[in-house]
Design a protein around this motif. Structure first.
Motif, PDB file in Angstrom:
ATOM      1  N   ILE A   9      -5.793 -10.406  -5.935  1.00  0.00           N
ATOM      2  CA  ILE A   9      -5.367 -10.270  -4.538  1.00  0.00           C
ATOM      3  C   ILE A   9      -4.106  -9.420  -4.453  1.00  0.00           C
ATOM      4  O   ILE A   9      -3.212  -9.520  -5.290  1.00  0.00           O
ATOM      5  CB  ILE A   9      -5.146 -11.668  -3.902  1.00  0.00           C
ATOM      6  N   SER A  10      -4.089  -8.553  -3.456  1.00  0.00           N
ATOM      7  CA  SER A  10      -2.908  -7.732  -3.173  1.00  0.00           C
ATOM      8  C   SER A  10      -2.303  -8.200  -1.862  1.00  0.00           C
ATOM      9  O   SER A  10      -3.018  -8.550  -0.926  1.00  0.00           O
ATOM     10  CB  SER A  10      -3.290  -6.253  -3.057  1.00  0.00           C
ATOM     11  N   VAL A  11      -0.981  -8.185  -1.783  1.00  0.00           N
ATOM     12  CA  VAL A  11      -0.272  -8.601  -0.571  1.00  0.00           C
ATOM     13  C   VAL A  11       0.448  -7.387   0.006  1.00  0.00           C
ATOM     14  O   VAL A  11       1.265  -6.767  -0.672  1.00  0.00           O
ATOM     15  CB  VAL A  11       0.746  -9.714  -0.867  1.00  0.00           C
ATOM     16  N   VAL A  12       0.130  -7.057   1.257  1.00  0.00           N
ATOM     17  CA  VAL A  12       0.760  -5.929   1.935  1.00  0.00           C
ATOM     18  C   VAL A  12       1.793  -6.460   2.925  1.00  0.00           C
ATOM     19  O   VAL A  12       1.489  -7.316   3.756  1.00  0.00           O
ATOM     20  CB  VAL A  12      -0.286  -5.068   2.669  1.00  0.00           C
ATOM     21  N   ILE A  13       3.025  -5.936   2.813  1.00  0.00           N
ATOM     22  CA  ILE A  13       4.111  -6.335   3.713  1.00  0.00           C
ATOM     23  C   ILE A  13       4.677  -5.076   4.370  1.00  0.00           C
ATOM     24  O   ILE A  13       5.427  -4.328   3.731  1.00  0.00           O
ATOM     25  CB  ILE A  13       5.235  -7.081   2.966  1.00  0.00           C
ATOM     26  N   PRO A  14       4.352  -4.805   5.635  1.00  0.00           N
ATOM     27  CA  PRO A  14       5.010  -3.698   6.332  1.00  0.00           C
ATOM     28  C   PRO A  14       6.399  -4.145   6.777  1.00  0.00           C
ATOM     29  O   PRO A  14       6.604  -5.309   7.164  1.00  0.00           O
ATOM     30  CB  PRO A  14       4.098  -3.457   7.543  1.00  0.00           C
ATOM     31  N   VAL A  44       5.498  -1.642   2.377  1.00  0.00           N
ATOM     32  CA  VAL A  44       5.457  -0.341   3.039  1.00  0.00           C
ATOM     33  C   VAL A  44       6.634  -0.263   4.003  1.00  0.00           C
ATOM     34  O   VAL A  44       6.678  -0.977   5.012  1.00  0.00           O
ATOM     35  CB  VAL A  44       4.129  -0.124   3.792  1.00  0.00           C
ATOM     36  N   ASP A  45       7.594   0.570   3.670  1.00  0.00           N
ATOM     37  CA  ASP A  45       8.798   0.758   4.477  1.00  0.00           C
ATOM     38  C   ASP A  45       8.502   1.806   5.546  1.00  0.00           C
ATOM     39  O   ASP A  45       8.309   2.981   5.250  1.00  0.00           O
ATOM     40  CB  ASP A  45       9.937   1.222   3.568  1.00  0.00           C
ATOM     41  N   ASP A  46       8.485   1.356   6.791  1.00  0.00           N
ATOM     42  CA  ASP A  46       8.109   2.237   7.911  1.00  0.00           C
ATOM     43  C   ASP A  46       9.333   2.967   8.468  1.00  0.00           C
ATOM     44  O   ASP A  46       9.631   2.899   9.660  1.00  0.00           O
ATOM     45  CB  ASP A  46       7.424   1.404   8.997  1.00  0.00           C
TER      46      ASP A  46
END
Length: 634
Positions: A9-14, A44-46
């Motif tokens: 599992i991958s965890v994406v945090i914007p 992901v640094d927006d």
């Protein structure tokens, strides 16, 4: 592109300018009860300017499983898409930077996907920050209350907040968050409604929990409600059938009249929600707290309406959410009399739709971003203006237009078709049901059917050696007498140079696809063992030859249940009138059971957002015996 490592599992945090909250979020994920190496974190640094990159991308052994990506400010929808594209896990989980994952969060997500293997998404329950006060409780209550609703089949999830949800990675190969949403509101509502309409299954597990730490105070509360008002109006413009947004109108008169009605209903809205709020917590509140809860519900509705008005006055329009595959049934004329098809029986009594309407539909497909278009039949190549239609597709920039054929007309008109093959406009999909000429000819009821199909395939293979842009595919019907050849057909197509092969279980009636009857070539119970063995061999080949086998493993493993008559609606989901739209040769958009639009009188956008398509989808979802055609059920 992602390096698809063997992780679960991958965890994406914007994130955007929330370094302190992000640190707490990361710690809560890093110390989940999963072994090291079984999960990864993609931040992901927006476009942050608070030093987020120095923290999240910095060294440290705890940070070894974190991948840091920075992009220009594009909004959370685009950030989530960027993160998903860099994930290596078979499951992709999303959490927001102002959330803390509760113990067991990742394990719960994985376990729910294991228990519900057909689910596209699993969502959990989000708790308000216990120190956040009434404002956070009210805000989170409104969000959680939108997850499940009764759409006619009992309560079922239609939406998940993106702070606590996970999806299969393959979902993102055909469906992503709409990056044109400009604010952190509405993009999740739109995404999951799109999945729901495409027939995907969503599973809600309230034991999977995160704590959401929203910004405190009335100002932040009002700003979030205001953004929800703006985002939800955008969703309504894209999906006029959204069940959570029925009170919103998009016409000029209807919108303003609706706003006046909604303003007048604010006290009743707040009063009713106060009662639900208290009941959900099983607690009695004093008058002061009841007044506070009532106040924040009123405040939410007022700010939400202001957001509606601001977005309506902006005049903004987002691109229409298009289906993935558009099948144009351009003719029912056919040059064969196949024993496995009934379409040719009506060919002389039907008039094909005018090329003017087909060209109109191709223009709409090109402008709306539909990924795949296919010309079907009958025999699509028998349509007199088929080359003109391909020229129209080429002029619109459409590539890879599927051309379903038995091979006879492809071989006959190969010289005329060649320019469209060389530039990738047309991709023939040729039928080949056996490597034994006598069996293929028997099924197709023509003494030269096999020879014509083989000659067409070899001509395509030779042209592909000259021009790498040439593509073609093979489709094989699965029936009683060719089971032991299915793997040989795979090898033949692979060695020939085809792009892929797909297997289609025999339909009892191609003209009435919902019909099930005793067909001559139906796979009988005595052959189920052979069918199961060949399916496992095909799956093994597909795993070692990624992309060549068009059917998914799940689709193939249902073949036996299909032929045994044991396939149930819950075993697979038909995407007709959702991910796949079929336009019949009479101009009507159809499912197996009903028509829901007429391209001669309506635009495709109007059809796909109209009220009749919802009824059509509901009927499809209740199909008692799905067909398993890959274009609809895979």
């Amino acid at each position: 592109m992602a390096e698809h490592r063997s992780i679960d599992i991958s965890v994406v945090i914007p994130t955007y300018n929330r370094k302190r909250l992000l640190e707490e979020c990361l710690d809560s994920v890093l110390y989940q009860d999963l072994p090291g190496g079984s999960f990864e974190i993609v931040v992901v640094d927006d476009g942050s300017s608070d030093g987020t990159g120095l923290f999240a991308g910095g060294p440290g052994k705890e940070r070894d499983s974190i991948r840091y990506i920075k992009q220009e400010r594009r909004g959370p929808a685009a950030a989530r898409n960027t993160g998903a594209a860099h994930c290596g896990g078979r499951i992709i989980a999303f959490i927001d930077d102002d959330c803390r994952a509760c113990p067991g969060w990742l394990w719960g997500m994985l376990e729910a996907h294991r228990l519900h293997s057909s689910a596209a998404a699993v969502g959990g329950y989000t708790l308000p920050d216990p120190e956040g006060g009434i404002a956070q409780e009210v805000s989170q209550f409104l969000s959680n209350s939108s997850i499940e609703i009764d759409c006619g089949r009992g309560r079922e999830p239609i939406f998940f907040p993106t702070c606590n949800v996970s999806l299969k990675r393959e979902i993102f190969s055909r469906c992503e968050f709409d990056p044109s949403f400009p604010f952190p509101a509405g993009e999740d509502l739109e995404f999951f409604w799109r999945l729901y309409k495409q027939g995907e299954r969503l599973v809600f597990d309230p034991k999977i929990r995160v704590v959401h730490r929203r910004l405190p105070g009335p100002t932040a509360f009002c700003r979030q409600a205001y953004l929800y008002g703006r985002g939800n109006l955008l969703v309504k413009r894209l999906h006029r059938d959204h069940v959570l947004l029925q009170e919103l109108k998009t016409g000029r008169f209807g919108f303003w009249a609706g706003m006046l009605v909604n303003m007048a209903k604010i006290p009743r809205f707040a009063y009713c929600l106060c009662r639900f709020f208290a009941r959900s917590r099983g607690a009695s509140y004093g008058r002061l707290k009841k007044a506070g809860v009532f106040f924040f519900f009123c405040l939410h509705k007022i700010a939400y309406i202001f957001g509606n008005v601001a977005e309506f006055c902006s005049g903004r329009r987002l691109p229409f959410a298009a289906p993935q595959l558009l099948i144009l049934d351009v003719t029912h004329k056919c040059n064969l009399r196949c024993r496995i098809c009934d379409i040719w029986k009506n060919a002389g009594r039907e008039k094909d739709i005018s090329g003017r309407y087909v060209r109109k539909l191709l223009k709409e497909a090109a402008s709306s971003g539909i990924q795949e278009v296919a010309f079907s039949g009958g025999e699509a190549m028998l349509r007199s203006d088929i080359l003109d239609l391909l020229a129209c597709a080429r002029g619109l920039g459409l590539k890879g237009v599927g051309l379903l054929s038995n091979g006879i007309a492809v071989r006959r008109d190969f010289g005329k078709l060649e320019p469209f093959l060389r530039d990738g406009t047309a991709v023939p999909v040729l039928s080949l049901d056996s490597l034994r000429p006598e069996l293929h000819n028997y099924v197709r009821d023509d003494a030269r059917a096999w020879e014509n199909s083989i000659e067409a395939l070899k001509a395509l293979a030779d042209l592909r050696k000259e021009a790498s842009g040439v593509k073609f595919s093979v489709i094989s019907i699965v029936f009683e007498r060719n089971l032991e050849e299915l793997e040989d057909l795979y090898v033949f197509a692979r060695e020939l140079g085809a792009c892929n092969i797909q297997y289609q279980p025999l339909l009892a009636n191609n003209l009435k696809m919902a019909e099930r009857k005793n067909a001559e070539l139906w796979v009988k119970p005595g052959s189920f063992g052979s069918l199961e063995r060949v399916v496992e061999r095909l799956i093994a080949r597909g795993r070692s030859d990624s992309g060549f086998l068009r059917n998914s493993e799940g689709n193939l493993r249902l073949f036996k249940k299909y032929f045994a008559g044991e396939l149930a609606p819950g075993d697979c989901v038909c995407s007709s009138a959702g991910r796949t739209v079929l336009v019949a040769n009479d101009g009507y958009c159809r499912t197996c059971f009903s028509a829901y639009g007429d391209i001669r009188r309506q635009s495709l956008a109007d059809i796909l957002s109209g009220p009749r398509i919802n009824e059509a989808r509901e009927r499809v979802r209740k199909c008692p015996w799905p067909c398993l055609l890959p274009c609809f059920c895979d």
